[in-house]
Design a protein around this motif. Structure first.
Motif, mmCIF file in Angstrom:
data_model
loop_
_atom_site.group_PDB
_atom_site.id
_atom_site.type_symbol
_atom_site.label_atom_id
_atom_site.label_comp_id
_atom_site.label_asym_id
_atom_site.label_seq_id
_atom_site.Cartn_x
_atom_site.Cartn_y
_atom_site.Cartn_z
ATOM 1 N N ALA A 23 0.491 -1.148 -0.028
ATOM 2 C CA ALA A 23 -0.358 0.203 -0.383
ATOM 3 C C ALA A 23 0.856 0.839 -0.440
ATOM 4 N N GLY A 24 1.737 0.993 0.522
ATOM 5 C CA GLY A 24 2.805 2.229 0.672
ATOM 6 C C GLY A 24 3.502 2.710 -0.551
ATOM 7 N N ALA A 25 3.487 1.351 -0.657
ATOM 8 C CA ALA A 25 4.400 1.325 -2.695
ATOM 9 C C ALA A 25 3.571 1.687 -3.666
ATOM 10 N N LEU A 26 2.169 1.703 -3.650
ATOM 11 C CA LEU A 26 1.094 2.429 -4.430
ATOM 12 C C LEU A 26 0.993 3.697 -4.041
ATOM 13 N N PHE A 27 1.257 4.085 -2.765
ATOM 14 C CA PHE A 27 0.850 5.290 -2.504
ATOM 15 C C PHE A 27 1.746 6.613 -3.303
ATOM 16 N N GLY A 28 3.043 6.076 -2.757
ATOM 17 C CA GLY A 28 4.209 6.720 -3.234
ATOM 18 C C GLY A 28 4.086 7.127 -4.968
ATOM 19 N N PHE A 29 3.945 5.691 -5.718
ATOM 20 C CA PHE A 29 4.080 6.174 -7.194
ATOM 21 C C PHE A 29 2.775 6.579 -7.343
ATOM 22 N N GLY A 30 1.086 7.368 -6.637
ATOM 23 C CA GLY A 30 0.579 7.282 -7.445
ATOM 24 C C GLY A 30 0.795 8.723 -7.194
ATOM 25 N N LEU A 31 1.444 9.186 -5.768
ATOM 26 C CA LEU A 31 1.872 10.299 -5.576
ATOM 27 C C LEU A 31 3.360 11.303 -6.878
ATOM 28 N N SER A 32 3.759 10.141 -7.402
ATOM 29 C CA SER A 32 5.010 10.795 -8.192
ATOM 30 C C SER A 32 4.388 10.423 -9.444
ATOM 31 N N TYR A 33 3.335 9.364 -9.521
ATOM 32 C CA TYR A 33 2.989 9.972 -10.928
ATOM 33 C C TYR A 33 2.121 11.610 -11.444
ATOM 34 N N SER A 34 1.288 11.624 -10.473
ATOM 35 C CA SER A 34 0.740 12.652 -10.189
ATOM 36 C C SER A 34 1.211 14.222 -9.927
ATOM 37 N N SER A 35 3.008 14.109 -9.794
ATOM 38 C CA SER A 35 3.564 15.207 -9.726
ATOM 39 C C SER A 35 2.958 15.988 -8.953
ATOM 40 N N MET A 36 3.095 15.029 -7.569
ATOM 41 C CA MET A 36 2.456 15.880 -6.591
ATOM 42 C C MET A 36 3.417 16.305 -5.567
ATOM 43 N N ILE A 37 5.107 15.567 -5.705
ATOM 44 C CA ILE A 37 6.130 15.416 -5.347
ATOM 45 C C ILE A 37 6.645 16.661 -5.654
ATOM 46 N N ARG A 38 6.342 17.636 -6.827
ATOM 47 C CA ARG A 38 6.735 18.521 -7.162
ATOM 48 C C ARG A 38 6.669 19.681 -6.719
ATOM 49 N N PRO A 39 7.417 20.563 -5.535
ATOM 50 C CA PRO A 39 6.316 21.980 -4.838
ATOM 51 C C PRO A 39 5.902 22.447 -5.740
#
Length: 113
Positions: A17-33
């Motif tokens: 679940a954590g890996a899927l969550f992290g992938f989703g955040l990265s894919y949605s570009s939510m990790i870029r300020p």
């Protein structure tokens, strides 16, 4: 299922679940300020679709899973999640939001980034 198998299964489910969550955040570009800050300035609404989709998935899971399954996959019964709104909850949410807005990164995406 024995106790050691329950903890192993729970640990693997948490990791997945954590890996899927992290992938989703990265894919949605939510990790870029800059993407988050443009969303908070009401210039880009792409993250609203991401968050809305996440809310809908969680809502469906909480409402439909108890109706479709006799018991959860990794526990013996479904638990109620009490939600109590009080002053402390409101202050904590406000502090979290202000910190998120000042930094431009939510803690989850910060770790994923």
């Amino acid at each position: 299922m024995s106790a050691p198998n329950k903890t192993l299964a729970g640990t693997l489910a948490t990791l997945a679940a954590g890996a899927l969550f992290g992938f989703g955040l990265s894919y949605s570009s939510m990790i870029r300020p800059e993407v988050v800050l443009s969303f908070l300035r009401f210039e880009d609404f792409g993250l609203m679709l991401v968050m809305g989709g996440a809310v809908m998935v969680a809502l469906l899971a909480y409402k439909l899973a108890p109706r479709l399954l006799a018991r959860p996959l990794l526990d013996d019964h479904f638990h109620k999640h009490p939600s109590v709104w009080n002053r402390d909850t409101a202050v904590g949410a406000a502090l979290f939001g202000v910190g998120w807005g000042l930094c431009g990164v939510c803690p989850g995406p910060a770790i994923a980034g």
